[in-house]
Design a protein around this motif. Sequence first.
Motif, PDB file in Angstrom:
ATOM      1  N   ASP A  35      42.467  47.823   5.592  1.00 35.55           N
ATOM      2  CA  ASP A  35      43.271  48.378   6.880  1.00 35.55           C
ATOM      3  C   ASP A  35      43.948  47.074   7.124  1.00 35.55           C
ATOM      4  N   GLY A  36      43.314  45.436   7.080  1.00 39.64           N
ATOM      5  CA  GLY A  36      44.663  44.485   7.340  1.00 39.64           C
ATOM      6  C   GLY A  36      44.008  43.573   8.572  1.00 39.64           C
ATOM      7  N   ARG A  37      42.585  44.149   8.977  1.00 38.77           N
ATOM      8  CA  ARG A  37      42.065  44.451  10.620  1.00 38.77           C
ATOM      9  C   ARG A  37      41.549  42.923  10.085  1.00 38.77           C
ATOM     10  N   ASP A  38      40.809  42.081  10.868  1.00 44.57           N
ATOM     11  CA  ASP A  38      39.563  41.425  11.028  1.00 44.57           C
ATOM     12  C   ASP A  38      38.351  42.586  11.160  1.00 44.57           C
ATOM     13  N   HIS A  39      37.530  41.862   9.918  1.00 46.98           N
ATOM     14  CA  HIS A  39      35.808  42.522  10.299  1.00 46.98           C
ATOM     15  C   HIS A  39      34.728  41.631  10.580  1.00 46.98           C
TER      16      HIS A  39
ATOM     17  N   GLU B 239      30.438  41.498  -2.882  1.00 49.99           N
ATOM     18  CA  GLU B 239      30.630  42.786  -2.103  1.00 49.99           C
ATOM     19  C   GLU B 239      30.319  42.919  -1.695  1.00 49.99           C
ATOM     20  N   GLU B 240      30.646  42.558  -0.095  1.00 48.86           N
ATOM     21  CA  GLU B 240      30.109  43.032   1.190  1.00 48.86           C
ATOM     22  C   GLU B 240      31.771  42.707   1.442  1.00 48.86           C
ATOM     23  N   ILE B 241      32.756  41.892   0.668  1.00 49.28           N
ATOM     24  CA  ILE B 241      34.137  41.858   1.107  1.00 49.28           C
ATOM     25  C   ILE B 241      34.363  42.916   0.139  1.00 49.28           C
ATOM     26  N   LYS B 242      34.006  42.909  -0.495  1.00 52.22           N
ATOM     27  CA  LYS B 242      34.929  44.130  -1.826  1.00 52.22           C
ATOM     28  C   LYS B 242      34.780  45.775  -0.891  1.00 52.22           C
TER      29      LYS B 242
END
Length: 150
Positions: free
Chosen positions: A25-29, A17-20
Amino acid sequence: MRSDDELVAKLSVRLTEEIKNLPADGRDHELIVKIKGDYGNINLGTQNFEIHSGKQPPPRGSDRERECPQCGQPAWRYTKHCMHCDYDMHRHDELVAEEEAKIRKSETDRYLLKAFGVFAAIAATSFLIKDYLPESWRSWAIGVTVAAGD
């Protein structure tokens, strides 16, 4: 008390759920997981979590799978749009059903027309030959003419 497997399963769901919700934006989070509460002595150790994207194809060969008529990829049987190409499969099914209904109606009309032709030919033939039949058969010929003409 909860088992380790149950906690891992619930954590997998929550991480999915959190990843969704992450920006696309293509950046690392970075995701930080905090577990609160007293769960006793639970050692999750090194775990691999299965993270699924929102669009998973159905299991191969299952009764829930169908092929998209546009792109040919596997899709869910009762979904409205193909998950690969966004083709409106419900509309496609409606059009196919309408076309099949037209074909059935055409076949039925053709069958009825043939049946009418056969009965008309029988009626005409029995009417035309009644005068050449013996007297005892003429009433039968008239009866066949009437029956076939109805």
